[in-house]
Design a protein around this motif. Structure first.
Motif, PDB file in Angstrom:
ATOM      1  N   SER A 116      15.038  23.138  20.373  1.00  0.00           N
ATOM      2  CA  SER A 116      13.713  23.695  20.132  1.00  0.00           C
ATOM      3  C   SER A 116      13.610  24.242  18.714  1.00  0.00           C
ATOM      4  O   SER A 116      14.583  24.745  18.158  1.00  0.00           O
ATOM      5  CB  SER A 116      13.432  24.827  21.119  1.00  0.00           C
ATOM      6  OG  SER A 116      13.429  24.356  22.428  1.00  0.00           O
ATOM      7  N   THR A 117      12.408  24.179  18.174  1.00  0.00           N
ATOM      8  CA  THR A 117      12.166  24.763  16.853  1.00  0.00           C
ATOM      9  C   THR A 117      11.986  26.269  17.006  1.00  0.00           C
ATOM     10  O   THR A 117      11.748  26.781  18.111  1.00  0.00           O
ATOM     11  CB  THR A 117      10.900  24.176  16.207  1.00  0.00           C
ATOM     12  OG1 THR A 117       9.763  24.606  16.959  1.00  0.00           O
ATOM     13  CG2 THR A 117      10.962  22.660  16.135  1.00  0.00           C
ATOM     14  N   ASP A 118      12.050  26.979  15.887  1.00  0.00           N
ATOM     15  CA  ASP A 118      11.831  28.423  15.923  1.00  0.00           C
ATOM     16  C   ASP A 118      10.432  28.749  16.422  1.00  0.00           C
ATOM     17  O   ASP A 118      10.245  29.730  17.146  1.00  0.00           O
ATOM     18  CB  ASP A 118      12.046  29.032  14.540  1.00  0.00           C
ATOM     19  CG  ASP A 118      13.512  29.107  14.151  1.00  0.00           C
ATOM     20  OD1 ASP A 118      14.369  28.587  14.898  1.00  0.00           O
ATOM     21  OD2 ASP A 118      13.803  29.683  13.090  1.00  0.00           O
ATOM     22  N   LEU A 119       9.452  27.941  16.024  1.00  0.00           N
ATOM     23  CA  LEU A 119       8.078  28.181  16.480  1.00  0.00           C
ATOM     24  C   LEU A 119       7.990  28.084  17.997  1.00  0.00           C
ATOM     25  O   LEU A 119       7.340  28.913  18.646  1.00  0.00           O
ATOM     26  CB  LEU A 119       7.112  27.197  15.816  1.00  0.00           C
ATOM     27  CG  LEU A 119       6.931  27.345  14.307  1.00  0.00           C
ATOM     28  CD1 LEU A 119       6.080  26.201  13.764  1.00  0.00           C
ATOM     29  CD2 LEU A 119       6.308  28.680  13.968  1.00  0.00           C
TER      30      LEU A 119
ATOM     31  N   PRO B 253      12.898  34.411   7.701  1.00  0.00           N
ATOM     32  CA  PRO B 253      12.235  35.264   6.703  1.00  0.00           C
ATOM     33  C   PRO B 253      11.583  36.503   7.328  1.00  0.00           C
ATOM     34  O   PRO B 253      11.675  37.602   6.767  1.00  0.00           O
ATOM     35  CB  PRO B 253      11.192  34.348   6.067  1.00  0.00           C
ATOM     36  CG  PRO B 253      11.743  32.976   6.253  1.00  0.00           C
ATOM     37  CD  PRO B 253      12.449  33.023   7.588  1.00  0.00           C
ATOM     38  N   TRP B 254      10.954  36.336   8.484  1.00  0.00           N
ATOM     39  CA  TRP B 254      10.340  37.490   9.136  1.00  0.00           C
ATOM     40  C   TRP B 254      11.408  38.473   9.602  1.00  0.00           C
ATOM     41  O   TRP B 254      11.262  39.689   9.431  1.00  0.00           O
ATOM     42  CB  TRP B 254       9.468  37.050  10.315  1.00  0.00           C
ATOM     43  CG  TRP B 254       8.775  38.221  10.933  1.00  0.00           C
ATOM     44  CD1 TRP B 254       7.686  38.879  10.446  1.00  0.00           C
ATOM     45  CD2 TRP B 254       9.157  38.895  12.130  1.00  0.00           C
ATOM     46  NE1 TRP B 254       7.364  39.923  11.284  1.00  0.00           N
ATOM     47  CE2 TRP B 254       8.254  39.958  12.327  1.00  0.00           C
ATOM     48  CE3 TRP B 254      10.169  38.705  13.058  1.00  0.00           C
ATOM     49  CZ2 TRP B 254       8.331  40.824  13.413  1.00  0.00           C
ATOM     50  CZ3 TRP B 254      10.247  39.565  14.140  1.00  0.00           C
ATOM     51  CH2 TRP B 254       9.334  40.611  14.310  1.00  0.00           C
ATOM     52  N   LEU B 255      12.495  37.963  10.167  1.00  0.00           N
ATOM     53  CA  LEU B 255      13.569  38.836  10.622  1.00  0.00           C
ATOM     54  C   LEU B 255      14.191  39.610   9.460  1.00  0.00           C
ATOM     55  O   LEU B 255      14.503  40.795   9.587  1.00  0.00           O
ATOM     56  CB  LEU B 255      14.643  38.028  11.358  1.00  0.00           C
ATOM     57  CG  LEU B 255      14.234  37.489  12.724  1.00  0.00           C
ATOM     58  CD1 LEU B 255      15.256  36.468  13.217  1.00  0.00           C
ATOM     59  CD2 LEU B 255      14.055  38.620  13.727  1.00  0.00           C
ATOM     60  N   LEU B 256      14.348  38.960   8.313  1.00  0.00           N
ATOM     61  CA  LEU B 256      14.901  39.658   7.149  1.00  0.00           C
ATOM     62  C   LEU B 256      13.910  40.692   6.616  1.00  0.00           C
ATOM     63  O   LEU B 256      14.314  41.739   6.102  1.00  0.00           O
ATOM     64  CB  LEU B 256      15.287  38.661   6.059  1.00  0.00           C
ATOM     65  CG  LEU B 256      16.459  37.735   6.408  1.00  0.00           C
ATOM     66  CD1 LEU B 256      16.738  36.774   5.261  1.00  0.00           C
ATOM     67  CD2 LEU B 256      17.708  38.525   6.785  1.00  0.00           C
ATOM     68  N   GLY B 257      12.625  40.418   6.743  1.00  0.00           N
ATOM     69  CA  GLY B 257      11.617  41.420   6.381  1.00  0.00           C
ATOM     70  C   GLY B 257      11.716  42.640   7.281  1.00  0.00           C
ATOM     71  O   GLY B 257      11.638  43.781   6.813  1.00  0.00           O
TER      72      GLY B 257
ATOM     73  N   ARG C 217       3.003  36.505  15.029  1.00  0.00           N
ATOM     74  CA  ARG C 217       2.951  35.045  15.067  1.00  0.00           C
ATOM     75  C   ARG C 217       3.778  34.513  13.897  1.00  0.00           C
ATOM     76  O   ARG C 217       3.500  34.836  12.738  1.00  0.00           O
ATOM     77  CB  ARG C 217       1.511  34.536  14.934  1.00  0.00           C
ATOM     78  CG  ARG C 217       0.616  34.958  16.060  1.00  0.00           C
ATOM     79  CD  ARG C 217       1.000  34.226  17.347  1.00  0.00           C
ATOM     80  NE  ARG C 217       0.286  34.764  18.484  1.00  0.00           N
ATOM     81  CZ  ARG C 217       0.867  35.429  19.481  1.00  0.00           C
ATOM     82  NH1 ARG C 217       2.158  35.643  19.480  1.00  0.00           N
ATOM     83  NH2 ARG C 217       0.157  35.876  20.492  1.00  0.00           N
ATOM     84  N   ILE C 218       4.783  33.753  14.220  1.00  0.00           N
ATOM     85  CA  ILE C 218       5.608  33.124  13.191  1.00  0.00           C
ATOM     86  C   ILE C 218       4.847  31.900  12.690  1.00  0.00           C
ATOM     87  O   ILE C 218       4.453  31.047  13.482  1.00  0.00           O
ATOM     88  CB  ILE C 218       6.986  32.708  13.755  1.00  0.00           C
ATOM     89  CG1 ILE C 218       7.724  33.917  14.319  1.00  0.00           C
ATOM     90  CG2 ILE C 218       7.819  31.991  12.704  1.00  0.00           C
ATOM     91  CD1 ILE C 218       8.099  34.977  13.319  1.00  0.00           C
ATOM     92  N   ASP C 219       4.614  31.839  11.379  1.00  0.00           N
ATOM     93  CA  ASP C 219       3.838  30.720  10.834  1.00  0.00           C
ATOM     94  C   ASP C 219       4.669  29.812   9.933  1.00  0.00           C
ATOM     95  O   ASP C 219       4.134  28.975   9.233  1.00  0.00           O
ATOM     96  CB  ASP C 219       2.610  31.230  10.086  1.00  0.00           C
ATOM     97  CG  ASP C 219       2.961  32.142   8.922  1.00  0.00           C
ATOM     98  OD1 ASP C 219       4.151  32.435   8.728  1.00  0.00           O
ATOM     99  OD2 ASP C 219       2.034  32.563   8.215  1.00  0.00           O
ATOM    100  N   ARG C 220       5.970  29.998   9.955  1.00  0.00           N
ATOM    101  CA  ARG C 220       6.880  29.147   9.190  1.00  0.00           C
ATOM    102  C   ARG C 220       7.789  28.420  10.158  1.00  0.00           C
ATOM    103  O   ARG C 220       7.857  28.759  11.333  1.00  0.00           O
ATOM    104  CB  ARG C 220       7.718  29.991   8.237  1.00  0.00           C
ATOM    105  CG  ARG C 220       6.878  30.715   7.223  1.00  0.00           C
ATOM    106  CD  ARG C 220       7.739  31.521   6.311  1.00  0.00           C
ATOM    107  NE  ARG C 220       6.876  32.205   5.347  1.00  0.00           N
ATOM    108  CZ  ARG C 220       7.308  33.083   4.491  1.00  0.00           C
ATOM    109  NH1 ARG C 220       8.578  33.398   4.459  1.00  0.00           N
ATOM    110  NH2 ARG C 220       6.476  33.647   3.663  1.00  0.00           N
ATOM    111  N   GLU C 221       8.505  27.468   9.643  1.00  0.00           N
ATOM    112  CA  GLU C 221       9.431  26.727  10.503  1.00  0.00           C
ATOM    113  C   GLU C 221      10.616  27.575  10.932  1.00  0.00           C
ATOM    114  O   GLU C 221      11.257  27.285  11.932  1.00  0.00           O
ATOM    115  CB  GLU C 221       9.916  25.473   9.784  1.00  0.00           C
ATOM    116  CG  GLU C 221       8.829  24.435   9.619  1.00  0.00           C
ATOM    117  CD  GLU C 221       9.342  23.169   8.985  1.00  0.00           C
ATOM    118  OE1 GLU C 221      10.560  22.884   9.076  1.00  0.00           O
ATOM    119  OE2 GLU C 221       8.525  22.457   8.396  1.00  0.00           O
TER     120      GLU C 221
END
Length: 98
Positions: A2-5, A71-75, A63-67
């Motif tokens: 599965s993809t991250d999305l 990046p969100w987790l590191l933010g 909502r994760i909008d990248r593949e």
């Protein structure tokens, strides 16, 4: 695979298994990021736990909008690190006042 999305979408729906897959995929990256910023393995472990706890808590809002969710987790990790730094600074200041 599965993809991250897809994983994030399933996790937002309450799937602990999907969230666990994201944890397995990115926990080491988040830990390494926290360790590089703190130079303390114990603090990095604690901070990694806080990052994923916050991610679980906010999974329905975000909502994760990248593949990649990384990046969100590191933010989130950067925010957790800043909060820790502020807390330590306040604690030291309080001890100095005593």
């Amino acid at each position: 695979m599965s993809t991250d999305l897809e994983l994030w979408s399933r996790a937002a729906g309450g799937s602990g298994e999907a969230f666990g897959a994201l944890f397995d995929k990115y926990a080491r990256d988040v830990y390494n990021h926290c360790f590089r910023r703190t130079a303390d393995w114990s603090a990095a472990e604690d901070l990694t736990s806080v990052v994923f706890l916050e991610a679980w808590r906010r999974r329905g809002e975000v909502r994760i909008d990248r593949e990649s969710a990384l990046p969100w987790l590191l933010g989130v990790a950067n925010n957790v690190l800043r909060n820790r730094h502020r807390s330590l600074r306040r604690h030291r200041a309080a001890l100095d006042r005593l």
